[in-house]
Design a protein around this motif. Sequence first.
Motif, PDB file in Angstrom:
ATOM      1  N   HIS A   3     -17.594  21.489  23.293  1.00 17.21           N
ATOM      2  CA  HIS A   3     -16.155  21.642  23.468  1.00 17.21           C
ATOM      3  C   HIS A   3     -15.752  23.103  23.287  1.00 17.21           C
ATOM      4  N   SER A  22     -16.901  25.163  26.250  1.00 16.27           N
ATOM      5  CA  SER A  22     -16.096  24.979  27.452  1.00 16.27           C
ATOM      6  C   SER A  22     -14.727  25.644  27.295  1.00 16.27           C
ATOM      7  N   LEU A  23     -14.177  25.635  26.048  1.00 14.38           N
ATOM      8  CA  LEU A  23     -12.903  26.324  25.811  1.00 14.38           C
ATOM      9  C   LEU A  23     -13.072  27.822  26.038  1.00 14.38           C
ATOM     10  N   GLN A  24     -14.216  28.358  25.543  1.00 12.41           N
ATOM     11  CA  GLN A  24     -14.484  29.790  25.688  1.00 12.41           C
ATOM     12  C   GLN A  24     -14.617  30.156  27.154  1.00 12.41           C
ATOM     13  N   LEU A  25     -15.340  29.340  27.910  1.00 14.50           N
ATOM     14  CA  LEU A  25     -15.539  29.605  29.340  1.00 14.50           C
ATOM     15  C   LEU A  25     -14.203  29.582  30.078  1.00 14.50           C
ATOM     16  N   GLU A  26     -13.370  28.613  29.723  1.00 12.08           N
ATOM     17  CA  GLU A  26     -12.052  28.481  30.337  1.00 12.08           C
ATOM     18  C   GLU A  26     -11.221  29.737  30.069  1.00 12.08           C
ATOM     19  N   ALA A  27     -11.256  30.180  28.812  1.00 13.71           N
ATOM     20  CA  ALA A  27     -10.505  31.376  28.420  1.00 13.71           C
ATOM     21  C   ALA A  27     -11.023  32.598  29.180  1.00 13.71           C
ATOM     22  N   ARG A  85     -12.516  32.617  32.050  1.00 14.22           N
ATOM     23  CA  ARG A  85     -12.136  32.499  33.476  1.00 14.22           C
ATOM     24  C   ARG A  85     -10.699  32.972  33.684  1.00 14.22           C
ATOM     25  N   LEU A  86      -9.826  32.526  32.769  1.00  9.80           N
ATOM     26  CA  LEU A  86      -8.407  32.896  32.872  1.00  9.80           C
ATOM     27  C   LEU A  86      -8.231  34.409  32.812  1.00  9.80           C
TER      28      LEU A  86
END
Lengths: 256, 301
Positions: free
Chosen positions: B230, B233-238, B240-241
């Motif tokens: 989790h 995936s939060l880090q990857l999302e951040a 990407r943003l």
Amino acid sequence: MVMLYGLLWRLLLLLVHVNRALVSWLRVRLQSWKSRLWERAMASLLLPLALAGFPEQQKKLNRTPGADDNPSHANGGPSPRLRYISDGMSLQKLPVHIGFLVTEEEPSYTDIANLVVWCMAVGISYISVYDNHDIFQKNHSRLLKEIERQQRHLMGGDGHPYNVEFLSNGSDKCHNGKKKSKVTFVFFVLFFPGAKTIPDPELVVKFGPVDSTLGFLPWHIRLTEFIFVPSHRDVSYKDLLGALKLYSSCQQRVGQ
Amino acid sequence: MSWIKEGELNIIERISANVLKAGPMPKHVAFIMDGNRRFAHINNMERQDGHTQGFNKLAETLRWCKHLNIPEVTVYAFSIENFKRTQEEVDGLMDLARQKFERLLEERENLEKHGVCIRVLGDLNLLPLDLQQAIAKAVLATKNHNNDVSETLITECLYSNKSPNPDLLIRTSGEVRLSDFLLWQTSHSCLVFQSVLWPEYSFWNLCEAILQYQLNHKSIQKARELHREHQASLQLEADRLCTAEELQHHGNGKPTDAHTRQEALLHYITCREERVQNFLTALKHKRDLFFHDLCIEATTA
């Protein structure tokens, strides 16, 4: 030699599991056996008195263990709301914020909804619910609907419903209610920037076999008391009251 | 009294230890050593004697952990809240600590033989200066007795940056709270609350706690894995943003293809990790300097 120890270890774990299963089976049997015995005894003793019309004995009949477990408007006794309020006031201390930590794999919405309604009725202002897979968080609308349903079921048409405000991660709204019967229902994950105005949970009730907080509010549980209940399935009001009584009797020295 | 109680386990203890070691063993155990004062009260002793007995029990427990191949132990010795106690008790505890850290330096060779590395966590500035100096000497003297493992950024920044999170946290004396001890690091640890008072802790109590750890091992591993995924995936999302924002900012309105986006993402991740590493190196340097300065002050004083 290593294999022998390995076998002995597996045997030890098996014995512990069997022991636990036996203990929980016995506990359930003993409770239901005790309550059946009690009901029969009371019925046989008090039926003649009831027929003779003694009002005090009527009240005693109402106060069987079955009724204690889950008071509801169906009992025909005093208003359940008053009962809950008096239970809450009879405790030496009541947590302002209670947390329910569910470590079991499949959560039951009805049972959690019951717990929430009882907590609100007893006078607890903030309620957190947490499970490792964020199931309640992801399905919070379902849980809220269940809470409304159980409120009607447990409280009947008695008085106005509790006003539940729902907060989740990222929300920084927190009104300290001017309305009566204001309760805040909170979903927490690890970081909760808006939580400055919400007090830390004084009590966390952990359901399920896993002996860990599983990431529940690490920064907010520095002085939290933990109470363990084997399962949240079919949890009764008596179980919750038991946990609250245990909490009210504990003393914190806070370093002194 | 020595930091490491010498002696072997008896035959029954050895067999039990071997049986337990057949299962998964915690690599880092944390203890909240509660119950010294209650023990003293029950046995009509002075509080200070209760604390001394508590230290003796610690030495014994370290020996058991060594026999059970548990490489790391953290203990909750004193909290900021404990300064609220009477001056007599606080002074007594500080004296006990002084004695023990000085003894530690005398036993340095023995500790090296047993591979013991001491780390002291917390805001040492609140302690008397001479105690800080004794601790600094002890920490530096045993620094190289084993290897480091590093984890995520927040974990690195805490006082416990060189330790992996505890697998098992044990609190004695029956209290069921954490009292502000390692809250972050124990979020996915197995928590065992035992009602025995710390000075009466036995080898069998330790075995019971380890057994609990073993019973919970699979579920907790699963939860940890889930949490790690989790977080990743939060880090990857951040990431990407941030990359998308940067591209928008630096781009000239033209839509970017997948390949450019991927390259930009990788570049962003590399830069972020480099920044984090520089920050951590600076932090580590600051910490080492703190202990060195204390030692130099002590020798010139």
